[in-house]
Design a protein around this motif. Sequence first.
Motif, PDB file in Angstrom:
ATOM      1  N   ARG A 151     -35.267  17.598  19.649  1.00  0.00           N
ATOM      2  CA  ARG A 151     -35.016  16.871  20.894  1.00  0.00           C
ATOM      3  C   ARG A 151     -33.702  17.320  21.534  1.00  0.00           C
ATOM      4  O   ARG A 151     -33.602  17.526  22.729  1.00  0.00           O
ATOM      5  CB  ARG A 151     -34.996  15.375  20.595  1.00  0.00           C
ATOM      6  CG  ARG A 151     -34.796  14.478  21.799  1.00  0.00           C
ATOM      7  CD  ARG A 151     -35.970  14.592  22.750  1.00  0.00           C
ATOM      8  NE  ARG A 151     -35.910  13.612  23.803  1.00  0.00           N
ATOM      9  CZ  ARG A 151     -36.607  12.474  23.819  1.00  0.00           C
ATOM     10  NH1 ARG A 151     -37.438  12.196  22.830  1.00  0.00           N
ATOM     11  NH2 ARG A 151     -36.513  11.637  24.812  1.00  0.00           N
ATOM     12  N   TYR A 152     -32.672  17.449  20.697  1.00  0.00           N
ATOM     13  CA  TYR A 152     -31.358  17.836  21.210  1.00  0.00           C
ATOM     14  C   TYR A 152     -31.053  19.277  20.814  1.00  0.00           C
ATOM     15  O   TYR A 152     -31.511  19.743  19.773  1.00  0.00           O
ATOM     16  CB  TYR A 152     -30.288  16.889  20.675  1.00  0.00           C
ATOM     17  CG  TYR A 152     -30.548  15.452  21.060  1.00  0.00           C
ATOM     18  CD1 TYR A 152     -30.777  15.122  22.396  1.00  0.00           C
ATOM     19  CD2 TYR A 152     -30.610  14.453  20.113  1.00  0.00           C
ATOM     20  CE1 TYR A 152     -31.049  13.817  22.764  1.00  0.00           C
ATOM     21  CE2 TYR A 152     -30.873  13.145  20.482  1.00  0.00           C
ATOM     22  CZ  TYR A 152     -31.096  12.838  21.802  1.00  0.00           C
ATOM     23  OH  TYR A 152     -31.371  11.549  22.171  1.00  0.00           O
ATOM     24  N   PRO A 153     -30.286  19.971  21.625  1.00  0.00           N
ATOM     25  CA  PRO A 153     -30.127  21.416  21.402  1.00  0.00           C
ATOM     26  C   PRO A 153     -29.270  21.788  20.196  1.00  0.00           C
ATOM     27  O   PRO A 153     -29.405  22.881  19.669  1.00  0.00           O
ATOM     28  CB  PRO A 153     -29.451  21.897  22.693  1.00  0.00           C
ATOM     29  CG  PRO A 153     -28.808  20.676  23.277  1.00  0.00           C
ATOM     30  CD  PRO A 153     -29.634  19.515  22.858  1.00  0.00           C
ATOM     31  N   ILE A 154     -28.378  20.891  19.781  1.00  0.00           N
ATOM     32  CA  ILE A 154     -27.529  21.256  18.636  1.00  0.00           C
ATOM     33  C   ILE A 154     -27.720  20.249  17.505  1.00  0.00           C
ATOM     34  O   ILE A 154     -28.103  19.103  17.743  1.00  0.00           O
ATOM     35  CB  ILE A 154     -26.034  21.367  19.028  1.00  0.00           C
ATOM     36  CG1 ILE A 154     -25.535  20.096  19.706  1.00  0.00           C
ATOM     37  CG2 ILE A 154     -25.806  22.563  19.924  1.00  0.00           C
ATOM     38  CD1 ILE A 154     -24.049  20.113  20.006  1.00  0.00           C
ATOM     39  N   ARG A 155     -27.436  20.678  16.302  1.00  0.00           N
ATOM     40  CA  ARG A 155     -27.662  19.834  15.125  1.00  0.00           C
ATOM     41  C   ARG A 155     -26.536  20.046  14.120  1.00  0.00           C
ATOM     42  O   ARG A 155     -25.954  21.141  14.067  1.00  0.00           O
ATOM     43  CB  ARG A 155     -29.007  20.223  14.487  1.00  0.00           C
ATOM     44  CG  ARG A 155     -29.453  19.280  13.425  1.00  0.00           C
ATOM     45  CD  ARG A 155     -30.801  19.695  12.884  1.00  0.00           C
ATOM     46  NE  ARG A 155     -31.071  18.985  11.648  1.00  0.00           N
ATOM     47  CZ  ARG A 155     -32.027  19.298  10.816  1.00  0.00           C
ATOM     48  NH1 ARG A 155     -32.825  20.317  11.087  1.00  0.00           N
ATOM     49  NH2 ARG A 155     -32.215  18.613   9.704  1.00  0.00           N
ATOM     50  N   ARG A 156     -26.271  19.025  13.340  1.00  0.00           N
ATOM     51  CA  ARG A 156     -25.133  19.089  12.425  1.00  0.00           C
ATOM     52  C   ARG A 156     -25.587  19.443  11.010  1.00  0.00           C
ATOM     53  O   ARG A 156     -26.582  18.916  10.517  1.00  0.00           O
ATOM     54  CB  ARG A 156     -24.436  17.732  12.419  1.00  0.00           C
ATOM     55  CG  ARG A 156     -23.024  17.773  11.961  1.00  0.00           C
ATOM     56  CD  ARG A 156     -22.394  16.424  12.075  1.00  0.00           C
ATOM     57  NE  ARG A 156     -23.030  15.463  11.179  1.00  0.00           N
ATOM     58  CZ  ARG A 156     -22.773  14.173  11.192  1.00  0.00           C
ATOM     59  NH1 ARG A 156     -21.931  13.678  12.060  1.00  0.00           N
ATOM     60  NH2 ARG A 156     -23.365  13.365  10.340  1.00  0.00           N
ATOM     61  N   VAL A 157     -24.821  20.324  10.374  1.00  0.00           N
ATOM     62  CA  VAL A 157     -25.042  20.643   8.963  1.00  0.00           C
ATOM     63  C   VAL A 157     -24.073  19.778   8.158  1.00  0.00           C
ATOM     64  O   VAL A 157     -22.866  19.870   8.357  1.00  0.00           O
ATOM     65  CB  VAL A 157     -24.748  22.134   8.686  1.00  0.00           C
ATOM     66  CG1 VAL A 157     -24.885  22.448   7.207  1.00  0.00           C
ATOM     67  CG2 VAL A 157     -25.645  23.037   9.514  1.00  0.00           C
ATOM     68  N   ASP A 158     -24.587  18.924   7.288  1.00  0.00           N
ATOM     69  CA  ASP A 158     -23.728  18.073   6.451  1.00  0.00           C
ATOM     70  C   ASP A 158     -23.700  18.628   5.037  1.00  0.00           C
ATOM     71  O   ASP A 158     -24.751  18.764   4.406  1.00  0.00           O
ATOM     72  CB  ASP A 158     -24.291  16.639   6.410  1.00  0.00           C
ATOM     73  CG  ASP A 158     -24.099  15.909   7.728  1.00  0.00           C
ATOM     74  OD1 ASP A 158     -23.593  16.526   8.674  1.00  0.00           O
ATOM     75  OD2 ASP A 158     -24.459  14.719   7.797  1.00  0.00           O
ATOM     76  N   LEU A 159     -22.514  18.937   4.542  1.00  0.00           N
ATOM     77  CA  LEU A 159     -22.385  19.469   3.182  1.00  0.00           C
ATOM     78  C   LEU A 159     -21.483  18.547   2.376  1.00  0.00           C
ATOM     79  O   LEU A 159     -20.360  18.252   2.798  1.00  0.00           O
ATOM     80  CB  LEU A 159     -21.778  20.879   3.213  1.00  0.00           C
ATOM     81  CG  LEU A 159     -22.516  21.943   4.021  1.00  0.00           C
ATOM     82  CD1 LEU A 159     -21.717  23.229   4.039  1.00  0.00           C
ATOM     83  CD2 LEU A 159     -23.889  22.196   3.447  1.00  0.00           C
ATOM     84  N   MET A 160     -21.971  18.087   1.238  1.00  0.00           N
ATOM     85  CA  MET A 160     -21.145  17.276   0.333  1.00  0.00           C
ATOM     86  C   MET A 160     -20.604  18.227  -0.735  1.00  0.00           C
ATOM     87  O   MET A 160     -21.371  18.819  -1.490  1.00  0.00           O
ATOM     88  CB  MET A 160     -22.001  16.174  -0.286  1.00  0.00           C
ATOM     89  CG  MET A 160     -21.217  15.120  -1.011  1.00  0.00           C
ATOM     90  SD  MET A 160     -20.132  14.167   0.061  1.00  0.00           S
ATOM     91  CE  MET A 160     -21.295  13.046   0.813  1.00  0.00           C
ATOM     92  N   ILE A 161     -19.291  18.379  -0.752  1.00  0.00           N
ATOM     93  CA  ILE A 161     -18.688  19.368  -1.653  1.00  0.00           C
ATOM     94  C   ILE A 161     -17.735  18.661  -2.612  1.00  0.00           C
ATOM     95  O   ILE A 161     -16.795  17.976  -2.180  1.00  0.00           O
ATOM     96  CB  ILE A 161     -17.960  20.449  -0.833  1.00  0.00           C
ATOM     97  CG1 ILE A 161     -19.022  21.240  -0.051  1.00  0.00           C
ATOM     98  CG2 ILE A 161     -17.149  21.377  -1.718  1.00  0.00           C
ATOM     99  CD1 ILE A 161     -18.505  21.942   1.115  1.00  0.00           C
ATOM    100  N   GLY A 162     -17.982  18.833  -3.899  1.00  0.00           N
ATOM    101  CA  GLY A 162     -17.125  18.214  -4.906  1.00  0.00           C
ATOM    102  C   GLY A 162     -16.109  19.224  -5.432  1.00  0.00           C
ATOM    103  O   GLY A 162     -16.474  20.360  -5.727  1.00  0.00           O
ATOM    104  N   VAL A 163     -14.851  18.799  -5.513  1.00  0.00           N
ATOM    105  CA  VAL A 163     -13.824  19.676  -6.115  1.00  0.00           C
ATOM    106  C   VAL A 163     -13.118  18.885  -7.219  1.00  0.00           C
ATOM    107  O   VAL A 163     -13.138  17.652  -7.234  1.00  0.00           O
ATOM    108  CB  VAL A 163     -12.780  20.162  -5.073  1.00  0.00           C
ATOM    109  CG1 VAL A 163     -13.423  21.096  -4.075  1.00  0.00           C
ATOM    110  CG2 VAL A 163     -12.119  19.001  -4.353  1.00  0.00           C
ATOM    111  N   ALA A 164     -12.488  19.627  -8.117  1.00  0.00           N
ATOM    112  CA  ALA A 164     -11.846  18.988  -9.272  1.00  0.00           C
ATOM    113  C   ALA A 164     -10.667  18.126  -8.817  1.00  0.00           C
ATOM    114  O   ALA A 164     -10.050  18.395  -7.783  1.00  0.00           O
ATOM    115  CB  ALA A 164     -11.382  20.059 -10.250  1.00  0.00           C
ATOM    116  N   TYR A 165     -10.342  17.125  -9.604  1.00  0.00           N
ATOM    117  CA  TYR A 165      -9.259  16.200  -9.257  1.00  0.00           C
ATOM    118  C   TYR A 165      -7.906  16.903  -9.164  1.00  0.00           C
ATOM    119  O   TYR A 165      -7.006  16.464  -8.465  1.00  0.00           O
ATOM    120  CB  TYR A 165      -9.194  15.067 -10.288  1.00  0.00           C
ATOM    121  CG  TYR A 165     -10.123  13.924  -9.933  1.00  0.00           C
ATOM    122  CD1 TYR A 165      -9.678  12.872  -9.150  1.00  0.00           C
ATOM    123  CD2 TYR A 165     -11.445  13.928 -10.357  1.00  0.00           C
ATOM    124  CE1 TYR A 165     -10.531  11.835  -8.796  1.00  0.00           C
ATOM    125  CE2 TYR A 165     -12.300  12.901 -10.006  1.00  0.00           C
ATOM    126  CZ  TYR A 165     -11.838  11.851  -9.224  1.00  0.00           C
ATOM    127  OH  TYR A 165     -12.691  10.839  -8.869  1.00  0.00           O
TER     128      TYR A 165
END
Lengths: 313, 263
Positions: free
Chosen positions: A190-204
């Motif tokens: 429907r809309y021309p642009i779309r978001r890529v969601d990335l969940m990234i885990g890093v060490a404490y």
Amino acid sequence: MTAMYILFSVAAAAEGASGNGAAGAGWWNIRGLLTWERTGSVVSAILVVVLGSIFVKVVSRAVGKSIGKKWGDERGGIARKVISYGGWVLIVLTTLNQLGVEITALLAAAGIAGVAIGFAAQTSLSNIISGIFLSVERPFKAGDMMQVDDTLGVVLSIDLLSVKMRMFDNRFVRIPNENLIKTKVINFSRYPIRRVDLMIGVAYKEDIDRVREVLFEVAHAHPLALEEPKPLCFCWNYNTSSIDLLFVVWAVQSDWLTLKDELLRSIKRRFDEENIEIPFPHLSLYAGEATGAIPVSLSAETISQMRGLSRTE
Amino acid sequence: MMWDEAEIPEGQCRHWRVGPLGIWIARTESEWQVGEKQFEDEDRVVARECAGMPEDVKPMRWATESVFPPVRLRPIAPDRSVVVRPDHAFRILPHGSARIYISIPVWVRVELLARDDSITLVEVPTVRLSNTWFGSLFEGELCYWTETTARRKFDARKPQPHIATAPMAVRNDTREELPLEQVCLTSSFLGMYRGKDRLWTSEVKVVRSSSIQPERVDIQEGPPSDAQDAALLSEPREKRKGGVLARTVSLIQSIPGAGYVTG
């Protein structure tokens, strides 16, 4: 029963039209309609059919094309069909009228038949009405990528009864319009642009600000990642083994999957270069004291027992 | 030199460098081969014969039957609009105007000069630009985003071979200030000119008459007023008589919902 009723109504109408109206002349008098005296009526009826069909074809095409140009091909197609069916009903009625059939009786019969057919074809009618609603509301169009329940694919066509879709593994799906009105539909195009969601885990132990910098550099270096709207990075959660960051980057619809794949690969590569740890779930055991490790000692006897165990396995 | 036509004899190869872009054109008995490669250094200008294509360059190939006209390179505007930011954001007063100079990396078109017309073999960007979106989340235009900036004053320092300067005059006919935080240059309507020491594009005039409506964009015929004697190198990609209405100037503003996360 309905068919029989229509048959008798036509017969009665024909009987009335034949002019003699004599009781008992009945059904066979319909032959009278095709006598030489009525040649003029027959010729004009044929003319009505021929000219009417041409007229309906031309008008339905022209109107369908005009509506299609203004409001899309689906609406154009539906308008063409409605005009075409409506036109043919008029042609049939006019032709019968020319042949001397009394239309009033026929329409009354058709009305009763309509009710009966309506009961019998409830589902189909519901689909047709849903199809009209869909064409007015236009939540999607042919060529859009959409998800209906668990079905994800590309819309091939929107017809009066159903919507046809091609799933990405090339399976064909037909979804009744009624279902589409009732259920949740997600339109990805429907809309021309779309978001890529990335969940990234890093060490404490990692410096979160540095990690964010690296993530923004990766997005900035990728030509398919849009500069505007800007990529964003949120510190999202303290997880059991990692600090989770939500990294969001925008792309045009057609680049979404490519960008997601390439970003994940680039992030892994950059994290390796920068020695940023992506942790796997792990469990720390403590012996009751805050920092003391669990004392472990292996005697020669234990080692030989373990070796014996591994041989038997 | 760089933009002049060249004859390439059979079995020979020729090499060009337009800033960071390297181009090789080779001719065999029955085909043309064109290879391209991006380099790190940006200031080199080369047009010479060479022994052959480097091994890491994979050429594109065109078959032909013994017709080998001269070849030439032409700078052309990018195939999409380019979004740039002024070096320092500023505002144009109501009923005021400002002139800015936008630097854009050009594309290079490889042409065969056939008897009647030129044949385009390939078009290559000198710099691979990032994508950006100019508009809202619901509608807008996919553009290129460039690191180069728009300046208030013409930068007369040493020119770069792959950068063209686009002069733009912006007039604000509204009663409100016009903040100039990013500019979308509609490059497909721009012709490309060769000045004394640098490339120029056609001059662009932008008039904002309403804060709601898009701006009116007019592309001036002929070379820009800053380089009156510049010679036309390539025509615009699209020719249009009269002005166009297009969003050209915008604020950098947070798009509602762009950073909102569900789930």
